[in-house]
Write an enzyme that holds these catalytic residues in place. Structure first.
Site, PDB file in Angstrom:
ATOM      1  N   SER A   1       0.865  -1.180   0.000  1.00  0.00           N
ATOM      2  CA  SER A   1       0.000   0.000   0.000  1.00  0.00           C
ATOM      3  C   SER A   1       0.894   1.219   0.000  1.00  0.00           C
ATOM      4  O   SER A   1       2.040   1.156   0.456  1.00  0.00           O
ATOM      5  CB  SER A   1      -0.892   0.004   1.245  1.00  0.00           C
ATOM      6  OG  SER A   1      -1.545   1.242   1.410  1.00  0.00           O
TER       7      SER A   1
ATOM      8  N   TYR B   1      -2.609  -1.110  10.391  1.00  0.00           N
ATOM      9  CA  TYR B   1      -2.487  -1.248   8.945  1.00  0.00           C
ATOM     10  C   TYR B   1      -1.208  -0.581   8.443  1.00  0.00           C
ATOM     11  O   TYR B   1      -0.427  -1.181   7.702  1.00  0.00           O
ATOM     12  CB  TYR B   1      -3.711  -0.631   8.272  1.00  0.00           C
ATOM     13  CG  TYR B   1      -3.710  -0.720   6.761  1.00  0.00           C
ATOM     14  CD1 TYR B   1      -4.017  -1.917   6.126  1.00  0.00           C
ATOM     15  CD2 TYR B   1      -3.417   0.388   5.970  1.00  0.00           C
ATOM     16  CE1 TYR B   1      -4.025  -2.013   4.735  1.00  0.00           C
ATOM     17  CE2 TYR B   1      -3.429   0.303   4.587  1.00  0.00           C
ATOM     18  CZ  TYR B   1      -3.730  -0.902   3.977  1.00  0.00           C
ATOM     19  OH  TYR B   1      -3.734  -0.980   2.606  1.00  0.00           O
TER      20      TYR B   1
ATOM     21  N   LYS C   1       1.917  -2.682   6.881  1.00  0.00           N
ATOM     22  CA  LYS C   1       2.203  -2.488   5.459  1.00  0.00           C
ATOM     23  C   LYS C   1       3.631  -1.971   5.255  1.00  0.00           C
ATOM     24  O   LYS C   1       4.276  -2.306   4.260  1.00  0.00           O
ATOM     25  CB  LYS C   1       1.180  -1.550   4.819  1.00  0.00           C
ATOM     26  CG  LYS C   1      -0.193  -2.196   4.626  1.00  0.00           C
ATOM     27  CD  LYS C   1      -0.125  -3.414   3.706  1.00  0.00           C
ATOM     28  CE  LYS C   1      -1.496  -3.983   3.412  1.00  0.00           C
ATOM     29  NZ  LYS C   1      -1.458  -5.140   2.489  1.00  0.00           N
TER      30      LYS C   1
END
Length: 256
Positions: free
Chosen positions: A133, A146, A150
């Site tokens: 991402s 997150y 990531k």
């Protein structure tokens, strides 16, 4: 499999029940690859497998390499570590949330690479594709687990590339911003503020990956402006974090 073509390649795409994973599976199949699609829920991938003439292998992405090999007559040429967990929350998120994000977004990649590398290194070829991402290069407000995991996914992909590229292993890290998938919806108001305005379709992510494979390029940036943001962050991190903090304040004001 040769540079510029996937004809006849054995490809595995995890998290293929929709979104980016389904788009990747369709694109590889359109290029003549033999494709295994994976999801925890068999019902989510069986229609796609029928559509593309591929194979459905359900289960945890961490442990499907051997079953995928069997489906592909013994050889996996490309592994797309696409399954991911969008975990919102801050530092006060429950330990279980952090552990799940770490397991899906990082350790599943580590386990897959551990299973794939002996064969790849023996024959001197293999391609590992990480769906990370832009949050893994930059960050994402409202989503500490997150963002952190990531970053870890990108770091592991970098390590794989620098360690094994001279032995024929190709690695790509896909780092999009907003993509019109269920994960964008799950990002809530933070996603609406930061990601939704420039969101693209999953097919555009697949296009960007194939362009990067043709160019033998590690970073896959479906949103080209991410390269400028990444450079700005590295050049003047304090200014960058100040800008992100102002975005955080805007989000907090809108959520109040």
């Amino acid at each position: 499999m040769t540079m510029g073509t996937v004809q006849g390649a054995g490809v595995v795409v995890t998290g293929a029940g929709g979104g980016i994973g389904a788009a990747l599976a369709r694109r590889f199949a359109a290029g003549g690859a033999r494709v295994v699609v994976n999801d925890l829920d068999l019902a989510r991938i069986e229609p796609l497998a029928r559509e593309i003439g591929g194979f459905a292998v359900a289960g945890d992405a961490s442990g499907i390499v051997e079953a995928s090999r069997q489906a592909l007559d013994g050889t996996v040429d490309v592994y797309c570590a696409n399954a991911g967990l969008a975990s919102p929350g801050d530092v006060f998120a429950e330990e279980e949330v952090w552990a799940a994000a770490w397991d899906v977004n990082v350790m599943a990649h580590v386990r897959a690479a551990k299973a794939l590398l002996p064969d790849w290194l023996e024959r001197g070829s293999g391609r590992f594709v990480t769906t990370a991402s832009a949050a893994g290069l930059l960050t994402m407000i409202g989503a500490a687990p997150y963002s952190v995991t990531k970053h870890g996914a990108v770091a592991f992909a970098e390590w794989l590339s620098l360690t094994y590229r001279h032995r024929g292993i190709k690695v790509h890290a896909i780092c999009p911003q907003g993509v019109r998938t269920d994960m964008l919806t799950a990002a809530g108001s933070a996603g609406e503020l930061v990601l939704a305005p420039g969101a693209i379709e999953p097919d555009a992510v697949a296009d960007a990956l194939f362009e990067a494979m043709d160019a033998d390029r590690f970073l896959v940036l479906p949103h080209p402006e991410v390269a400028d943001y990444y450079q700005a962050r590295a050049t003047d991190p304090d200014r960058w974090m100040g800008r992100m903090n102002r975005l955080q304040q805007k989000w907090e004001a809108g959520s109040a």
